[in-house]
Design an enzyme around this catalytic site. Structure first.
Site: not given
Ligand code: NAD
Length: 259
Positions: A146, A150
């Site tokens: 990744h 991450k």
């Molecule tokens: P990122 O850091 O780019 O985005 C996270 C977002 O959450 C940001 O906009 C941040 O401001 C927001 N955030 C944080 N605290 C918050 C709160 N209290 N209220 C509202 N918003 C809040 O991360 P990302 O790459 O988008 O990944 C996010 C999560 O999704 C990670 O855990 C990642 O592993 C997971 N993910 C899962 C899948 C899947 O298919 N299940 C795919 C990709 C990523």
């Protein structure tokens, strides 16, 4: 029916992919977007993101959460009081975070998946079949790669793949798992399932399960080249979950795969 949707973390990598994906659909309509106070104020069409999760939940039928484990836990508590349907993609959840989701699932339907892509969910079935046909005599290893930002390791998807292999072996994953190796580890125990994490660059997500036989090797892998596949799966799950009975569902339920 068009489901009224709240998106958490619209400024994030997945949040942006969700906003983009939702624009092309008629089964969901984004009515609210909620972020951390420092990241709120983003203009999304005629909407502006806020930091008021309670108001966002009140305005919506369902919310999609790809944020951080702490945010997932606190929003789940607010959603439980409102019996709000949810789609949860955040990974790296602790036992306390999972407990908060279990409370929500008692009063509302929720879809939880460490990977929302169709391809990875198919891979889960393939590795399980391979493991049950080959047995633990074929050493099974999972490697995931990744992007450098991450936070959690191994990835939630790698853990799902490793657990599917354990299910195929008929073994208890926690008793056979080996998350990376270092030092004088001795010979590899029969039936061990190894998981290794690689981090670098902008890789969206790659997973390979390898089964090592005596003089042959099988690899079953998946490579994501755009976050749009996760967004499309999560948006489909959001439209699907509204109106279902309370409980916890996964992507196989949404896709209609037997399991
Ligand atoms: P990122 O850091 O780019 O985005 C996270 C977002 O959450 C940001 O906009 C941040 O401001 C927001 N955030 C944080 N605290 C918050 C709160 N209290 N209220 C509202 N918003 C809040 O991360 P990302 O790459 O988008 O990944 C996010 C999560 O999704 C990670 O855990 C990642 O592993 C997971 N993910 C899962 C899948 C899947 O298919 N299940 C795919 C990709 C990523």
């Amino acid at each position: 029916m068009t489901a009224k949707l709240l998106i958490l973390g619209p400024s994030g990598r997945m949040g942006r992919a969700l906003i983009e994906g939702a624009a092309g659909r008629t089964d969901v309509r984004v009515v609210a977007a909620v972020d951390r106070p420092e990241a709120a104020g983003l203009q999304i069409g005629s909407l502006t993101s806020t930091s008021d999760a309670a108001a966002g939940l009140d305005a919506s039928d369902v919310y999609i959460d790809f944020t951080s484990p702490a945010a997932t836990r606190s929003v789940a508590a607010l959603a439980t009081a409102r019996k709000r349907a949810a789609v949860i993609g955040t990974t790296g959840l602790t036992a306390d975070d999972e407990a908060a989701l279990a409370e929500l699932a008692k009063v509302a339907p929720i879809v939880v998946a460490a990977n929302f892509s169709l391809g990875v969910n198919l891979v889960l079935g393939l590795v399980r079949t391979a493991a049950s046909v080959l047995g633990p005599e074929w050493d099974a290893e999972v490697v995931e790669t990744h992007h450098r930002a991450k936070r959690d390791a191994p990835s939630g998807t790698a853990l799902m793949i490793a657990r599917a292999i354990a299910a195929g072996h008929g073994s208890d994953y926690d008793a056979v798992k080996r998350h990376s190796r270092d030092g004088d580890i001795g010979p590899r125990p029969r039936g061990e399932i190894g998981v290794s994490a690689v981090r670098g660059g902008d890789v969206i997500g790659e997973h390979t399960a390898t089964f090592f036989g005596a003089a042959e090797r099988i690899e079953i892998g998946h490579r994501a080249t755009s976050r749009s596949i996760f967004a499309a799966g999560a948006l489909r799950a959001a439209a699907w979950v509204v109106g279902k009975s309370p409980g916890r569902y996964d992507m196989l339920d949404v896709l209609g795969f037997a399991h």
